[in-house]
Design a protein around this motif. Structure first.
Motif, short mmCIF file in Angstrom:
data_model
loop_
_atom_site.label_atom_id
_atom_site.label_comp_id
_atom_site.label_asym_id
_atom_site.label_seq_id
_atom_site.Cartn_x
_atom_site.Cartn_y
_atom_site.Cartn_z
N VAL A 228 0.85 -1.19 0.00
CA VAL A 228 0.00 0.00 0.00
C VAL A 228 0.89 1.23 0.00
O VAL A 228 1.64 1.46 0.94
CB VAL A 228 -0.94 0.02 1.23
CG1 VAL A 228 -1.83 1.25 1.19
CG2 VAL A 228 -1.77 -1.26 1.30
N ALA A 229 0.81 2.01 -1.08
CA ALA A 229 1.55 3.27 -1.19
C ALA A 229 0.57 4.43 -1.04
O ALA A 229 -0.64 4.27 -1.24
CB ALA A 229 2.27 3.35 -2.53
N GLY A 230 1.08 5.59 -0.72
CA GLY A 230 0.22 6.75 -0.54
C GLY A 230 0.74 7.95 -1.30
O GLY A 230 1.89 8.35 -1.13
N VAL A 255 -1.60 -1.16 -4.02
CA VAL A 255 -2.70 -0.23 -3.81
C VAL A 255 -2.11 1.17 -3.65
O VAL A 255 -1.18 1.37 -2.88
CB VAL A 255 -3.51 -0.61 -2.55
CG1 VAL A 255 -4.52 0.48 -2.21
CG2 VAL A 255 -4.21 -1.94 -2.73
N VAL A 256 -2.66 2.12 -4.40
CA VAL A 256 -2.20 3.51 -4.30
C VAL A 256 -3.31 4.32 -3.65
O VAL A 256 -4.34 4.59 -4.27
CB VAL A 256 -1.83 4.07 -5.68
CG1 VAL A 256 -1.30 5.50 -5.53
CG2 VAL A 256 -0.78 3.19 -6.34
N ASN A 257 -3.10 4.68 -2.40
CA ASN A 257 -4.07 5.42 -1.62
C ASN A 257 -3.96 6.92 -1.87
O ASN A 257 -2.92 7.41 -2.33
CB ASN A 257 -3.84 5.17 -0.12
CG ASN A 257 -4.89 4.26 0.48
OD1 ASN A 257 -6.05 4.30 0.09
ND2 ASN A 257 -4.48 3.46 1.44
N LYS A 258 -5.05 7.63 -1.52
CA LYS A 258 -5.04 9.10 -1.56
C LYS A 258 -4.80 9.64 -2.96
O LYS A 258 -4.11 10.65 -3.15
CB LYS A 258 -4.00 9.66 -0.59
CG LYS A 258 -4.11 9.12 0.83
CD LYS A 258 -2.99 9.60 1.70
CE LYS A 258 -3.04 8.97 3.07
NZ LYS A 258 -1.91 9.36 3.92
N VAL A 259 -5.36 8.96 -3.95
CA VAL A 259 -5.17 9.37 -5.33
C VAL A 259 -5.81 10.73 -5.59
O VAL A 259 -5.32 11.53 -6.36
CB VAL A 259 -5.74 8.31 -6.31
CG1 VAL A 259 -5.72 8.82 -7.74
CG2 VAL A 259 -4.94 7.02 -6.18
N THR A 260 -6.93 11.00 -4.93
CA THR A 260 -7.59 12.30 -5.07
C THR A 260 -7.63 12.99 -3.72
O THR A 260 -7.46 12.36 -2.68
CB THR A 260 -9.03 12.14 -5.59
OG1 THR A 260 -9.80 11.40 -4.63
CG2 THR A 260 -9.05 11.39 -6.91
N GLU A 261 -7.89 14.25 -3.73
CA GLU A 261 -7.96 15.01 -2.50
C GLU A 261 -9.32 14.89 -1.82
O GLU A 261 -9.50 15.29 -0.69
CB GLU A 261 -7.69 16.49 -2.78
CG GLU A 261 -6.27 16.78 -3.21
CD GLU A 261 -5.27 16.48 -2.11
OE1 GLU A 261 -4.19 15.95 -2.43
OE2 GLU A 261 -5.59 16.74 -0.94
#
Length: 270
Positions: A228-230, A255-261
């Motif tokens: 899990v990356a952010g 998994v790429v978290n926080k892709v949008t604000e």
């Protein structure tokens, strides 16, 4: 490692700059801990409002955020079934990437499948957080098992929300986390889990990979990893460093978290 390469590209596009002696319980002849097979576990009812407040959204079928975890669930299970894998580690390069939120949501999503069952184990001995996110009191569960004070069957709780249930082994803080991870006792605990919960997918919430040697000590005992990356938390160099440590461990997804604000727990995955 194509998934990690894609995460490197996403991180680049975002332009982010930013010891003591251990003694454990006696072992059985097969090297596992003495433990009874799955039995009646203490049941804890999870509160929907607490889950929602902590971004745990995959406990029900309604809600658009939960369906992203359902998509992740399906792809992860397909990969694991293909290789007959049981143990899945969830980790991140550094803190603040959302690995525990992902682990909890993935476990709850799996628990909703009628022919599946799951055990969620908090093995982040540095900063255990599964109990906090789910609203479960851990009482030192993992460490009590490792030190032989509590049998595994008594430490595991059955967490239920609505009609769905999953098993949880809450975490404990240890000043010797690195030593425990590499210990024979930890190996025995994992053997016991594999034996006593052989019908379940087991998800281990591990510490961040680059925080110390905890994760790389236990990776040889794990079947596959979910990284899990952010965005805003993970740099290109972080991901490349993780890639070095994950050379010999299958990575089922990144998994790429926080892709949008906006919008809470949205994420992308590869």
């Amino acid at each position: 490692m194509d998934s990690i390469k894609q995460a490197v590209e996403l991180a680049r596009a975002a332009d982010v700059h930013h010891p003591g002696t251990l003694s454990g319980p006696p072992l059985a002849a097969d090297g596992s801990l003495h433990s009874s097979a799955e039995s009646q576990h203490n049941e804890v009812r999870l509160r929907a409002d607490h889950l929602e407040a902590n971004r745990i959204v995959a406990y029900g079928t309604s809600g658009k955020n939960g369906r992203y975890y359902d998509m992740l669930r399906t792809q992860v299970l397909q990969e694991m079934d293909k290789k007959s894998w049981q143990f899945l580690a969830v980790t991140s390069p550094t803190a603040g990437c959302g690995k525990t939120v992902t682990a909890c949501n993935l476990a709850l999503s799996i628990s909703r499948l009628p022919e599946r069952s799951v055990l969620l184990v908090d093995l982040d001995l540095r900063r255990p957080a599964v109990g906090k996110y789910l609203g479960i009191s851990g009482n030192g569960a993992v460490l009590n098992v490792l030190e032989g004070r509590t049998p595994l069957s008594s430490a595991v709780v059955q967490a239920s929300v609505g009609p769905n249930r999953m098993l949880v082994l809450p975490g404990s803080v240890s000043s010797n986390s690195s030593e425990w991870m590499a210990s024979q006792t930890m190996g025995a605990l994992l053997q016991t889990i594999k034996r006593d919960f052989r019908s379940r997918i087991v998800i281990f919430d591990l510490p961040p990979l680059l925080l110390g040697d905890d994760v790389i000590s236990i990776l040889p005992r794990i079947d596959a990893t979910l990284l899990v990356a952010g965005v805003g938390s993970t740099s290109v160099s972080d991901i490349k460093e993780c890639q070095k440590h994950l050379q010999r461990t299958p990575v089922v997804r990144v998994v790429v978290n926080k892709v949008t604000e906006t919008g809470g727990p949205y994420y992308g995955y590869y």
